[in-house]
Design a protein around this motif. Structure first.
Motif, PDB file in Angstrom:
ATOM      1  N   GLY A 201      46.290  15.080  43.702  1.00  0.00           N
ATOM      2  CA  GLY A 201      45.591  16.288  43.263  1.00  0.00           C
ATOM      3  C   GLY A 201      44.981  16.146  41.887  1.00  0.00           C
ATOM      4  N   GLY A 202      45.617  15.395  41.001  1.00  0.00           N
ATOM      5  CA  GLY A 202      45.125  15.228  39.639  1.00  0.00           C
ATOM      6  C   GLY A 202      44.021  14.193  39.506  1.00  0.00           C
ATOM      7  N   GLU A 203      43.708  13.510  40.594  1.00  0.00           N
ATOM      8  CA  GLU A 203      42.647  12.501  40.574  1.00  0.00           C
ATOM      9  C   GLU A 203      41.312  13.141  40.947  1.00  0.00           C
ATOM     10  OE1 GLU A 203      43.690   9.254  43.175  1.00  0.00           O
ATOM     11  OE2 GLU A 203      45.804   9.475  42.643  1.00  0.00           O
ATOM     12  N   ILE A 204      40.220  12.643  40.357  1.00  0.00           N
ATOM     13  CA  ILE A 204      38.899  13.086  40.789  1.00  0.00           C
ATOM     14  C   ILE A 204      38.615  12.422  42.129  1.00  0.00           C
ATOM     15  CG2 ILE A 204      36.423  13.024  40.322  1.00  0.00           C
ATOM     16  CD1 ILE A 204      37.065  13.113  37.339  1.00  0.00           C
ATOM     17  N   VAL A 205      38.477  13.257  43.152  1.00  0.00           N
ATOM     18  CA  VAL A 205      38.315  12.779  44.521  1.00  0.00           C
ATOM     19  C   VAL A 205      37.293  13.659  45.225  1.00  0.00           C
ATOM     20  CG1 VAL A 205      39.526  12.519  46.739  1.00  0.00           C
ATOM     21  CG2 VAL A 205      40.705  11.954  44.634  1.00  0.00           C
ATOM     22  N   THR A 206      36.546  13.080  46.162  1.00  0.00           N
ATOM     23  CA  THR A 206      35.713  13.891  47.045  1.00  0.00           C
ATOM     24  C   THR A 206      36.596  14.341  48.197  1.00  0.00           C
ATOM     25  OG1 THR A 206      33.706  12.697  46.430  1.00  0.00           O
ATOM     26  CG2 THR A 206      33.636  13.966  48.478  1.00  0.00           C
ATOM     27  N   ARG A 207      36.814  15.637  48.282  1.00  0.00           N
ATOM     28  CA  ARG A 207      37.710  16.222  49.274  1.00  0.00           C
ATOM     29  C   ARG A 207      37.033  16.225  50.653  1.00  0.00           C
ATOM     30  NH1 ARG A 207      42.212  15.642  46.270  1.00  0.00           N
ATOM     31  NH2 ARG A 207      41.679  16.230  44.155  1.00  0.00           N
ATOM     32  N   PRO A 208      37.809  16.396  51.725  1.00  0.00           N
ATOM     33  CA  PRO A 208      37.240  16.365  53.072  1.00  0.00           C
ATOM     34  C   PRO A 208      36.106  17.378  53.290  1.00  0.00           C
ATOM     35  CG  PRO A 208      39.631  16.219  53.204  1.00  0.00           C
ATOM     36  CD  PRO A 208      39.280  16.494  51.762  1.00  0.00           C
ATOM     37  N   TRP A 209      36.079  18.456  52.543  1.00  0.00           N
ATOM     38  CA  TRP A 209      35.038  19.478  52.688  1.00  0.00           C
ATOM     39  C   TRP A 209      33.831  19.193  51.795  1.00  0.00           C
ATOM     40  CZ3 TRP A 209      40.047  20.097  51.252  1.00  0.00           C
ATOM     41  CH2 TRP A 209      40.303  20.343  49.911  1.00  0.00           C
ATOM     42  N   GLY A 210      33.857  18.028  51.098  1.00  0.00           N
ATOM     43  CA  GLY A 210      32.693  17.566  50.346  1.00  0.00           C
ATOM     44  C   GLY A 210      32.695  17.843  48.863  1.00  0.00           C
TER      45      GLY A 210
ATOM     46  N   ASN B  10      50.262  28.322  36.476  1.00  0.00           N
ATOM     47  CA  ASN B  10      49.049  28.731  37.179  1.00  0.00           C
ATOM     48  C   ASN B  10      48.276  27.508  37.650  1.00  0.00           C
ATOM     49  OD1 ASN B  10      49.123  31.683  36.816  1.00  0.00           O
ATOM     50  ND2 ASN B  10      49.044  31.141  34.651  1.00  0.00           N
ATOM     51  N   GLY B  11      47.898  27.500  38.923  1.00  0.00           N
ATOM     52  CA  GLY B  11      47.155  26.402  39.493  1.00  0.00           C
ATOM     53  C   GLY B  11      45.660  26.524  39.207  1.00  0.00           C
ATOM     54  N   LEU B  12      45.058  25.394  38.879  1.00  0.00           N
ATOM     55  CA  LEU B  12      43.636  25.342  38.543  1.00  0.00           C
ATOM     56  C   LEU B  12      42.989  24.219  39.324  1.00  0.00           C
ATOM     57  CD1 LEU B  12      44.216  25.378  34.674  1.00  0.00           C
ATOM     58  CD2 LEU B  12      43.772  27.366  36.123  1.00  0.00           C
ATOM     59  N   CYS B  13      41.739  24.432  39.719  1.00  0.00           N
ATOM     60  CA  CYS B  13      40.971  23.371  40.353  1.00  0.00           C
ATOM     61  C   CYS B  13      39.602  23.341  39.692  1.00  0.00           C
ATOM     62  CB  CYS B  13      40.826  23.613  41.852  1.00  0.00           C
ATOM     63  SG  CYS B  13      39.911  22.279  42.688  1.00  0.00           S
ATOM     64  N   PHE B  14      39.154  22.162  39.343  1.00  0.00           N
ATOM     65  CA  PHE B  14      37.836  21.982  38.710  1.00  0.00           C
ATOM     66  C   PHE B  14      36.965  21.196  39.674  1.00  0.00           C
ATOM     67  CE2 PHE B  14      40.822  22.784  35.361  1.00  0.00           C
ATOM     68  CZ  PHE B  14      40.145  23.711  34.594  1.00  0.00           C
ATOM     69  N   VAL B  15      35.786  21.754  39.962  1.00  0.00           N
ATOM     70  CA  VAL B  15      34.898  21.204  40.978  1.00  0.00           C
ATOM     71  C   VAL B  15      33.546  20.889  40.356  1.00  0.00           C
ATOM     72  CG1 VAL B  15      33.806  21.646  43.217  1.00  0.00           C
ATOM     73  CG2 VAL B  15      36.053  22.632  42.722  1.00  0.00           C
ATOM     74  N   ASP B  16      33.035  19.705  40.640  1.00  0.00           N
ATOM     75  CA  ASP B  16      31.684  19.326  40.222  1.00  0.00           C
ATOM     76  C   ASP B  16      30.717  20.337  40.831  1.00  0.00           C
ATOM     77  OD1 ASP B  16      29.049  18.208  40.289  1.00  0.00           O
ATOM     78  OD2 ASP B  16      29.875  16.188  40.210  1.00  0.00           O
ATOM     79  N   GLU B  17      29.968  21.042  39.981  1.00  0.00           N
ATOM     80  CA  GLU B  17      29.119  22.133  40.464  1.00  0.00           C
ATOM     81  C   GLU B  17      28.033  21.679  41.436  1.00  0.00           C
ATOM     82  OE1 GLU B  17      27.359  24.014  37.050  1.00  0.00           O
ATOM     83  OE2 GLU B  17      25.766  22.535  36.910  1.00  0.00           O
ATOM     84  N   THR B  18      27.716  20.397  41.456  1.00  0.00           N
ATOM     85  CA  THR B  18      26.699  19.912  42.388  1.00  0.00           C
ATOM     86  C   THR B  18      27.258  19.695  43.794  1.00  0.00           C
ATOM     87  OG1 THR B  18      27.047  17.563  41.883  1.00  0.00           O
ATOM     88  CG2 THR B  18      25.439  18.760  40.507  1.00  0.00           C
ATOM     89  N   THR B  19      28.585  19.852  43.958  1.00  0.00           N
ATOM     90  CA  THR B  19      29.209  19.599  45.259  1.00  0.00           C
ATOM     91  C   THR B  19      29.911  20.823  45.835  1.00  0.00           C
ATOM     92  OG1 THR B  19      31.315  18.838  44.303  1.00  0.00           O
ATOM     93  CG2 THR B  19      29.567  17.176  44.621  1.00  0.00           C
ATOM     94  N   LEU B  20      29.665  22.009  45.278  1.00  0.00           N
ATOM     95  CA  LEU B  20      30.372  23.213  45.728  1.00  0.00           C
ATOM     96  C   LEU B  20      30.177  23.466  47.215  1.00  0.00           C
ATOM     97  CD1 LEU B  20      29.579  25.766  42.874  1.00  0.00           C
ATOM     98  CD2 LEU B  20      31.573  24.272  43.118  1.00  0.00           C
ATOM     99  N   PHE B  21      31.282  23.758  47.900  1.00  0.00           N
ATOM    100  CA  PHE B  21      31.219  24.168  49.300  1.00  0.00           C
ATOM    101  C   PHE B  21      31.455  25.667  49.346  1.00  0.00           C
ATOM    102  CE2 PHE B  21      33.293  25.095  53.379  1.00  0.00           C
ATOM    103  CZ  PHE B  21      32.247  24.757  54.209  1.00  0.00           C
ATOM    104  N   THR B  22      30.468  26.402  49.830  1.00  0.00           N
ATOM    105  CA  THR B  22      30.583  27.864  49.895  1.00  0.00           C
ATOM    106  C   THR B  22      30.620  28.381  51.320  1.00  0.00           C
ATOM    107  OG1 THR B  22      28.183  28.117  49.760  1.00  0.00           O
ATOM    108  CG2 THR B  22      29.411  28.127  47.665  1.00  0.00           C
ATOM    109  N   GLY B  23      30.802  27.488  52.276  1.00  0.00           N
ATOM    110  CA  GLY B  23      30.898  27.893  53.662  1.00  0.00           C
ATOM    111  C   GLY B  23      29.562  27.942  54.384  1.00  0.00           C
ATOM    112  N   SER B  24      28.483  27.578  53.701  1.00  0.00           N
ATOM    113  CA  SER B  24      27.158  27.690  54.321  1.00  0.00           C
ATOM    114  C   SER B  24      26.582  26.358  54.788  1.00  0.00           C
ATOM    115  CB  SER B  24      26.181  28.356  53.347  1.00  0.00           C
ATOM    116  OG  SER B  24      26.052  27.577  52.176  1.00  0.00           O
ATOM    117  N   ARG B  25      27.334  25.279  54.698  1.00  0.00           N
ATOM    118  CA  ARG B  25      26.830  23.966  55.176  1.00  0.00           C
ATOM    119  C   ARG B  25      27.065  23.821  56.642  1.00  0.00           C
ATOM    120  NH1 ARG B  25      29.248  19.804  50.895  1.00  0.00           N
ATOM    121  NH2 ARG B  25      29.226  21.274  49.236  1.00  0.00           N
TER     122      ARG B  25
END
Length: 134
Positions: free
Chosen positions: A98-107, A119-134
């Motif tokens: 989880g602490g590694e920068i990885v491309t997750r199965p959802w992209g 408190n759990g936090l997740c940081f996502v590269d904004e160019t790879t956001l998955f919003t359910g519309s792909r």
């Protein structure tokens, strides 16, 4: 204009607003601002992340039940700060660290962290956001 409600603030309970605000200022790379009632606000793209010190009322902070997700421009910079703060997640996420920068199965390219109050936090590269519309 949509009639859908707009989220404007989320609250994280903490036991020491000064140490929590210093932690988040370092991690997020923004200063935030102190407000009344043991609170410190961070403006995060239209949503305020509010730290609320519950220790003054004798309460123990309750961690959020899931993770808060942040879209970021420079994932490596946030990861470097999280590494320096020793807050990277040790959990496994879909078989990866989880602490590694990885491309997750959802992209999404992301990593997970945890603040000193659980408190759990997740940081996502904004160019790879998955919003359910792909």
């Amino acid at each position: 204009m949509s009639d859908a409600p707009r989220m404007f603030r989320v609250i994280m309970e903490v036991a020491d607003v000064d140490s929590a605000s210093a932690f988040y200022a370092t991690l997020l790379g923004v200063k935030g601002r102190s407000v009344a009632g043991g609170r410190h606000y961070f403006d995060c793209g239209g949503v305020i992340v509010a730290l609320l010190d519950v220790s003054a009322t004798g309460q123990t902070p309750r961690p959020i039940p899931g993770d808060y997700y942040f879209a970021v421009k420079d994932l490596e910079a946030i990861h470097a700060r999280a590494t320096a703060l020793h807050c990277l997640s040790t959990q496994r996420v879909h078989g990866e660290g989880g602490g590694e920068i990885v491309t997750r199965p959802w992209g999404e390219r992301s990593f997970y962290a945890e603040d000193p109050f659980g408190n759990g936090l997740c940081f996502v590269d904004e160019t790879t956001l998955f919003t359910g519309s792909r």
